[in-house]
Design an enzyme around this catalytic site. Structure first.
Site, mmCIF file in Angstrom:
data_model
loop_
_atom_site.group_PDB
_atom_site.id
_atom_site.type_symbol
_atom_site.label_atom_id
_atom_site.label_comp_id
_atom_site.label_asym_id
_atom_site.label_seq_id
_atom_site.Cartn_x
_atom_site.Cartn_y
_atom_site.Cartn_z
ATOM 1 N N SER A 95 0.843 -1.188 0.000
ATOM 2 C CA SER A 95 0.000 0.000 0.000
ATOM 3 C C SER A 95 0.879 1.238 0.000
ATOM 4 O O SER A 95 1.892 1.280 0.702
ATOM 5 C CB SER A 95 -0.903 0.009 1.239
ATOM 6 O OG SER A 95 -1.757 1.134 1.232
ATOM 7 N N HIS A 99 2.444 12.112 -1.083
ATOM 8 C CA HIS A 99 2.011 13.497 -0.949
ATOM 9 C C HIS A 99 3.120 14.408 -1.483
ATOM 10 O O HIS A 99 4.136 14.611 -0.822
ATOM 11 C CB HIS A 99 1.722 13.833 0.514
ATOM 12 C CG HIS A 99 0.530 13.125 1.072
ATOM 13 N ND1 HIS A 99 -0.750 13.426 0.662
ATOM 14 C CD2 HIS A 99 0.418 12.121 1.992
ATOM 15 C CE1 HIS A 99 -1.610 12.644 1.316
ATOM 16 N NE2 HIS A 99 -0.922 11.846 2.119
ATOM 17 N N HIS A 109 -2.705 7.283 -4.492
ATOM 18 C CA HIS A 109 -2.805 6.114 -3.620
ATOM 19 C C HIS A 109 -2.858 4.870 -4.495
ATOM 20 O O HIS A 109 -3.467 4.874 -5.565
ATOM 21 C CB HIS A 109 -4.077 6.201 -2.774
ATOM 22 C CG HIS A 109 -4.596 4.861 -2.326
ATOM 23 N ND1 HIS A 109 -5.607 4.203 -2.981
ATOM 24 C CD2 HIS A 109 -4.214 4.058 -1.298
ATOM 25 C CE1 HIS A 109 -5.843 3.050 -2.369
ATOM 26 N NE2 HIS A 109 -5.018 2.935 -1.355
ATOM 27 N N ASN A 111 -2.933 0.355 -3.826
ATOM 28 C CA ASN A 111 -2.639 -0.838 -3.043
ATOM 29 C C ASN A 111 -3.068 -2.084 -3.789
ATOM 30 O O ASN A 111 -4.003 -2.049 -4.603
ATOM 31 C CB ASN A 111 -3.248 -0.767 -1.630
ATOM 32 C CG ASN A 111 -4.724 -1.080 -1.604
ATOM 33 O OD1 ASN A 111 -5.131 -2.228 -1.739
ATOM 34 N ND2 ASN A 111 -5.527 -0.041 -1.421
ATOM 35 N N VAL A 112 -2.353 -3.156 -3.556
ATOM 36 C CA VAL A 112 -2.712 -4.482 -4.055
ATOM 37 C C VAL A 112 -2.550 -5.437 -2.880
ATOM 38 O O VAL A 112 -1.548 -5.385 -2.162
ATOM 39 C CB VAL A 112 -1.853 -4.919 -5.261
ATOM 40 C CG1 VAL A 112 -2.313 -4.231 -6.532
ATOM 41 C CG2 VAL A 112 -0.376 -4.638 -5.044
ATOM 42 N N HIS A 151 -6.234 7.316 -16.205
ATOM 43 C CA HIS A 151 -7.318 6.374 -16.469
ATOM 44 C C HIS A 151 -7.000 5.452 -17.641
ATOM 45 O O HIS A 151 -7.367 4.266 -17.609
ATOM 46 C CB HIS A 151 -8.623 7.133 -16.712
ATOM 47 C CG HIS A 151 -9.334 7.497 -15.443
ATOM 48 N ND1 HIS A 151 -10.233 6.669 -14.833
ATOM 49 C CD2 HIS A 151 -9.255 8.600 -14.651
ATOM 50 C CE1 HIS A 151 -10.690 7.232 -13.719
ATOM 51 N NE2 HIS A 151 -10.111 8.418 -13.591
ATOM 52 N N HIS A 181 -20.201 12.333 3.943
ATOM 53 C CA HIS A 181 -20.588 13.472 4.778
ATOM 54 C C HIS A 181 -20.344 14.809 4.079
ATOM 55 O O HIS A 181 -20.885 15.834 4.495
ATOM 56 C CB HIS A 181 -19.837 13.435 6.114
ATOM 57 C CG HIS A 181 -18.349 13.481 5.993
ATOM 58 N ND1 HIS A 181 -17.615 12.446 5.462
ATOM 59 C CD2 HIS A 181 -17.447 14.441 6.332
ATOM 60 C CE1 HIS A 181 -16.327 12.768 5.478
ATOM 61 N NE2 HIS A 181 -16.201 13.970 6.001
#
Length: 308
Positions: A95, A99, A109, A111-112, A151, A181
């Site tokens: 992971s 920044h 970000h 992760n696998v 992408h 939120h």
């Protein structure tokens, strides 16, 4: 039904190699070396956290490898998989969160990971296993060519394993990395998958490797394009404000963070995704027509970046 023959050692070797390759690629572009911090988990397993702080390009960059095991699954896992309760389990993964210092470079970000809840010897059952992961991009100042490149890299990595995977994983990413939120996306998305085993172990593993292997070419060309752009205090201030959204998501919604904390993982390694400088303001809004406002109107929207 996915075939149940798994090869944990092959996954372990791939993930360790992936961590090393990504660290080497980032060191070349930043010019500063990572700190390697290996650790052991009392309940079983351990890992290595590679951290770069106060770099030339990256203010904070963390690439973590973990291989943890236990006898009782935490709630973050059993909620989705009650059938795995009571089994011994292993989880391993890489992971990372980067920044950057320059606000024109997006945070990223990736992760696998692989998870297996092992069959109990005295019962007529099989291992429960799945792959998960993905990558997503969080810009502060958007560039359409960067979004399209990211992408496209994701789509091309998945294409050999099914034309339906990219649109499905993109949709999953958009839904997952959404701050409920705030009613806004965390960034421009990418791909995200979980509980994936439908291709059988070998092909599901190959698909996950394709995602992991695509990361460097998906992200680092964007870094190269943006790292020398001039910026000032206004851009840094907005970057710190938007990083607050990143913190909110990781601490409130992120499954990996919750799983790590609930399974007594190593806190320093779990929270290496946190940005070093963050700001919150009460009910702040960007000035209409500004570059900051453009992030909201043109990028933090439900958009098909490849025009499919």
């Amino acid at each position: 039904m996915a075939e149940q023959q798994t090869n944990l050692n092959a996954v372990y070797q791939y993930l360790q190699g992936l961590q090393n390759r990504i660290v080497e690629a980032v060191e070349l572009i930043d010019g500063k070396n990572f700190l390697n911090d290996s650790w052991q988990r009392p309940e079983g397993g351990g890992g290595t956290s590679c951290m770069l702080e106060e770099g030339n390009v990256f203010e904070r960059a963390g690439v973590g490898f973990s291989h943890v095991k236990g006898n009782k699954l935490p709630p973050a896992a059993t909620t989705a998989h009650p059938e795995a309760a009571g089994r011994t389990w292993e989880a391993m993964g890489v992971s990372l969160v980067f920044h950057p210092r320059n606000p024109y470079i997006p945070t990223v970000h990736m992760n696998v990971r692989f998870f297996v809840a092992k069959a109990q010897a005295d019962k007529d059952e099989q291992d429960i296993w799945w792959f998960g992961g993905g990558m997503d991009l969080t810009p502060y100042y958007g560039f359409e060519e960067d979004a399209v490149h990211f992408h496209r890299s994701c789509r091309d990595a998945l294409a050999p394993y099914g034309q339906d995977l990219y649109p499905s994983f993109k949709k999953h990413c958009d839904e997952y990395f959404h701050l409920k939120h705030r009613n806004e996306p965390r960034g421009i998305g990418g791909i995200f998958f979980d509980d994936f085993n439908k291709l059988g172990f070998e092909q599901s593993f190959a698909m996950q490797k394709a995602v992991g292997d695509a990361f460097v070419s998906a992200y680092l060309p964007i870094v190269q394009r943006r790292k020398d752009l001039e910026f000032g205090e206004q851009e840094r201030d907005f970057q710190a404000y938007r990083r607050g959204r990143y913190v909110e998501f990781n601490l409130v919604f992120d499954r990996g963070t919750l799983f790590g904390l609930q399974s007594n993982g190593r806190t320093e390694s779990i929270l290496l995704s946190m940005p070093p400088i963050v700001k919150w303001r009460y009910d702040w809004k960007p000035e209409a027509g500004s570059a900051e406002a453009k992030l909201y109107t043109d990028f933090l929207i439900d958009k098909n970046w490849l025009g499919l």
